[in-house]
Design a protein around this motif. Structure first.
Motif, mmCIF file in Angstrom:
data_model
loop_
_atom_site.group_PDB
_atom_site.id
_atom_site.type_symbol
_atom_site.label_atom_id
_atom_site.label_comp_id
_atom_site.label_asym_id
_atom_site.label_seq_id
_atom_site.Cartn_x
_atom_site.Cartn_y
_atom_site.Cartn_z
ATOM 1 N N LYS A 634 -1.437 38.841 0.102
ATOM 2 C CA LYS A 634 -1.400 37.607 0.659
ATOM 3 C C LYS A 634 -2.509 37.355 1.282
ATOM 4 N N GLN A 635 -3.444 36.344 0.558
ATOM 5 C CA GLN A 635 -4.070 35.422 1.410
ATOM 6 C C GLN A 635 -3.905 34.040 2.304
ATOM 7 N N PRO A 636 -4.105 34.310 3.498
ATOM 8 C CA PRO A 636 -3.719 33.062 4.404
ATOM 9 C C PRO A 636 -4.238 31.232 3.292
ATOM 10 N N ALA A 637 -5.366 31.902 3.814
ATOM 11 C CA ALA A 637 -6.424 30.409 3.191
ATOM 12 C C ALA A 637 -5.466 29.861 1.709
ATOM 13 N N ARG A 638 -4.487 30.574 1.284
ATOM 14 C CA ARG A 638 -4.020 29.585 -0.587
ATOM 15 C C ARG A 638 -3.126 28.927 0.439
ATOM 16 N N GLU A 639 -2.758 29.885 0.808
ATOM 17 C CA GLU A 639 -1.613 28.802 1.676
ATOM 18 C C GLU A 639 -2.074 27.860 2.918
ATOM 19 N N LEU A 640 -2.923 27.356 2.721
ATOM 20 C CA LEU A 640 -3.806 26.956 3.814
ATOM 21 C C LEU A 640 -3.611 27.328 5.298
#
Length: 782
Positions: A634-640
């Protein structure tokens, strides 16, 4: 036997070596005539097919080679290509392979063996005169070897005695920080986790890795801007982007499977902009080999809609110019900027806007090497695209201002909200199979307190908290005498690091050097007073432990984690897996350790169970990694979700650097040939650049050659001026004209690493400046 060009750089207090022949490189010695002829064929296609056939014949792998082709990068029982880190196809493609991946695999699967007979017949001093090609061409290492100083030969040693030697030397150090534990990108996740666990239980964060020399700038920039050290885009985003910007990447050689994504993007009407001083083969057209109809019809597909030849280091000025154009456009078209995204999710926009508005177009043209019209073409592509993805590699990161440039990439993406949605985002291209996984699983000389806390709680150790040494720091420490033991887990440190002679001298000052390898290379013959060669299994080979066959996992450039299972009988019954070698060294070094090293090696699932408790995103590791395509971290920045101090994506407002060379200087970038993987050289050819039978060359703009009185094909001397004022020279190189901007030059690593001084590293990232070497090129005195 063929002789090496290593250690032949001339320092400023020496005279050039006396010779009447051109300098020799690290490839195979050949008497064939050199030639240069522009390559007009598509990338990959029949040129790749012919090359693969030649490699299979040369390495005598006509049976195992084709078997490997149908196992490589297959999610169900296949093994991961030990070459690049491009993600695997997610739609069941049966031939998800490339020419250079096959070269890499067959090089590993060779029937040749470098056994005790080789080392008995040749002293280390003699082996040190061989080229890197000749060393690796001896074949696979077969058993542990120890250096005998009295005889100057490597001799067999048992695994038990080898581990005891490592343990006794490490225990005898006054300070754990007198040891350094280097990692190459080929190391799998499980071995990576054990390696950092061993180093930290021992008491040091001296964990340099190849990323220190490649993408350190990218990780630091993305962490500062977005709160994550990785790109946010995945392969599905590449498949749905309206515009792709490919910056500083020689994809046809370094990430050839990207050609499939580029060809598919062109067919669906996406815009593809390549930014590079050289127009490389991947920026023209391709025939993808697994597209059989196109192969049969010789039907190529374009892989670019616009090529921009920036000057070396001029990428940031181009990006700043594109941002300036978008901001100017927003005065008449409010939709040019995504103000809702900017207001809700970012910080620092007004300062950045003011900076862009204050930067004169004349300066942007001068620094980028492009016209305003060229910059506006790129800006127009960006403005018209609803979904934009920007990808980059070492042509961006290996500069003094690499961090600022990657942050400028993020700035541009933020202006139009190209983050956190399909078809958009930053996407760095990692060069080596598991280099991103190494960092994820703990190889980091600057670990976070949160990671160390979890490691301590789960594994019951007391890890050191002070930052350790990176690659540049380790080489310097060797010279100061503060690094006395060097353990290399794969790779070829002596040739990969800058300032070849300085690095070699540092290694020779160590009390012990340990190299865990599959093949003989330069780092085995440039060694400490005591030295070990510990041979390991290759990625293609079966790994049998007490509880049965084992698999390891790897992480690709886009954060996908999946299993890799070897298919071939090991090259020797005396080889150990990398996890087993690490566990053996750990137990010998830390005899009272409570870590269950032996149990970990019996069953790698036990390692993964521990990893799942320590590493973010690895929860339920053993189940998820066995899913058909593995899992994505999971990439947090991908989920803003931005793990920055402000909780928002951060615009940066860096000063535009001056990258225009002074006086008669050229900015030289080191690069790989097409027939090369990192420091492994397969031949003296570079097919896509039209060069045959030559490695000791420098590519130059024709006008730059004329102004210096240099005739194409003639011999030249190259002198680099380091940041500290010292000079290093290579003599007897061939100057070839090439289509590149004035003020630029290029040549092959590892030969040209000799020009990069120990002081030549970025103050932003500590990366060696391998794409930013200030040189003078003059007619040769030979």
């Amino acid at each position: 036997m063929t002789t090496s060009g290593a250690d032949k750089a001339v320092a400023d207090d020496e005279s050039p070596h006396d010779a009447e022949t051109p300098a020799g490189g690290e490839g195979p010695t050949t008497e064939k005539q050199l030639s240069q002829r522009a390559y007009h064929h598509p990338a990959a296609g029949w040129g790749a097919a012919k090359s693969v056939t030649h490699v299979l014949l040369r390495e005598h792998t006509l049976i195992d080679g084709p078997r490997a082709i149908f196992k490589m990068n297959h999610e169900s029982g296949g093994f991961d290509c030990p070459g690049c880190a491009w993600p695997d196809d997610t739609k069941g493609l049966k031939l998800d392979i490339c020419e250079n991946g096959i070269k890499h695999v067959t090089w590993e699967m060779t029937p040749k063996r470098a056994g005790r007979e080789l080392f008995a017949a040749h002293s280390v001093s003699e082996l040190a005169t061989w080229t890197d090609f000749a060393l690796e061409d001896t074949g696979r290492l077969t058993e542990p070897m120890v250096y005998n100083e009295e005889t100057d030969h490597y001799e067999p040693i048992t695994w038990k005695a080898a581990f005891e030697l490592v343990g006794s030397e490490l225990r005898a150090l006054d300070d754990p920080n007198e040891a350094a534990f280097y990692t190459s990108g080929r190391l799998g996740n499980e071995a990576t986790f054990l390696y950092q666990l061993m180093a930290r239980e021992y008491g040091t964060n001296n964990l340099p890795d190849c990323s220190n020399m490649c993408h350190e700038a990218s990780g630091r920039a993305l962490q500062a801007s977005l709160g994550t050290g990785k790109g946010t885009a995945d392969l599905a985003d590449w498949e749905s982007a309206d515009a792709l910007f490919i910056m500083g990447v020689n994809a046809a050689s370094n990430a050839p499977r990207m050609l499939t994504a580029l060809a598919e993007a062109y067919r669906r009407g996406a815009q593809i902009v390549h930014v590079n001083p050289l127009i490389e083969a991947a920026a023209t057209r391709t025939i993808v080999p697994h597209e059989f109809v196109d192969m049969a019809l010789f039907k190529s597909t374009r892989t670019s809609t616009l090529n921009l030849q920036v000057r070396a280091g001029g990428d940031m000025a181009l990006l700043r110019g594109m941002a300036k154009a978008v901001i100017e456009e927003s005065a008449s078209d409010p939709k040019a900027l995504d103000r809702e995204f900017i207001d809700r999710h970012t910080q620092g926009f007004e300062e950045y806007r003011a900076l862009c508005e204050a930067t004169p177009w004349q300066e942007l043209e001068r620094q980028s090497g492009l016209t305003r019209a060229d910059i506006l073409k790129a800006a127009d592509v960006y403005s018209r695209s609803d979904r934009t993805l920007i990808s980059w590699c070492l042509g961006v990161s290996q500069h003094e201002h690499g961090v600022d440039t990657v942050r400028e990439i993020v700035n541009l993406l933020l202006l139009r909200g190209n983050l956190g949605r399909e078809g958009a985002g930053p996407s760095p291209v990692r060069g080596h199979s598991n280099v991103q996984g190494n960092r994820t699983c703990g190889i980091d000389h600057r670990p976070t307190p949160e990671f160390l806390d979890r490691l301590a709680d789960v594994c019951g150790i007391d890890p050191p908290r002070a930052h350790g040494l990176d690659t540049v720091g380790v080489v310097e420490g060797m010279h100061r005498g503060t690094v006395k033991v060097f353990v290399g887990m794969g790779g070829n440190f002596a040739m990969a690091a800058p300032d070849t002679s300085y690095t070699a001298e540092g290694l020779r000052r160590c009390g012990l050097t340990v190299q865990v390898s599959t093949k003989l290379n330069r780092s085995h013959v440039i060694h400490g007073r005591k030295a070990l060669i510990l041979p390991c299994l290759g990625r293609t080979e079966k790994d049998h432990q007490r509880r049965g066959p084992q698999s390891t996992s790897v992480e690709d450039s886009m954060s996908m984690v999946h299993l890799s299972l070897g298919m071939k009988r090991p090259a020797s019954p005396h080889l150990l897996s990398e996890p087993a070698i690490i566990a053996g060294m750990a137990r010998a070094t830390l005899p009272n350790s409570a870590v269950p090293w032996e149990q970990y090696i019996e069953d790698y699932d036990r390692i993964r169970d521990t990893m799942s408790q320590v590493l973010d995103g690895f929860e339920d590791f053993n189940r998820r990694v066995r899913l058909p395509l593995g899992f994505r971290i999971k990439q947090p920045a991908r989920e803003l979700v931005f793990l920055t101090p402000s909780g928002r994506a951060e615009f940066s407002a860096a000063v535009l650097p001056d990258v225009v060379p002074k006086d008669d200087m050229l900015v030289l970038q080191t690069m790989r040939s097409h027939d090369q993987w990192n420091t492994t050289i397969y031949s003296d050819d570079d097919r896509y650049r039209g060069i045959k039978n030559l490695r000791t060359l420098v590519l130059m703009n024709r006008a730059d050659m004329r102004s210096r009185g240099i005739v194409p094909g003639s011999l030249v001397d190259i002198t680099a001026t380091s940041k500290d004022g010292s000079k290093r020279s290579l003599t007897g190189y061939r100057a070839l004209s090439y289509d590149m901007p004035r003020g630029c030059a290029a040549g092959y690593m590892p030969e040209m690493n000799a020009l990069i001084g120990a002081a030549d590293y970025s103050t932003q990232s500590d990366q060696p400046l391998m794409k930013n070497v200030n040189v003078r090129v003059t007619p040769s005195r030979l």
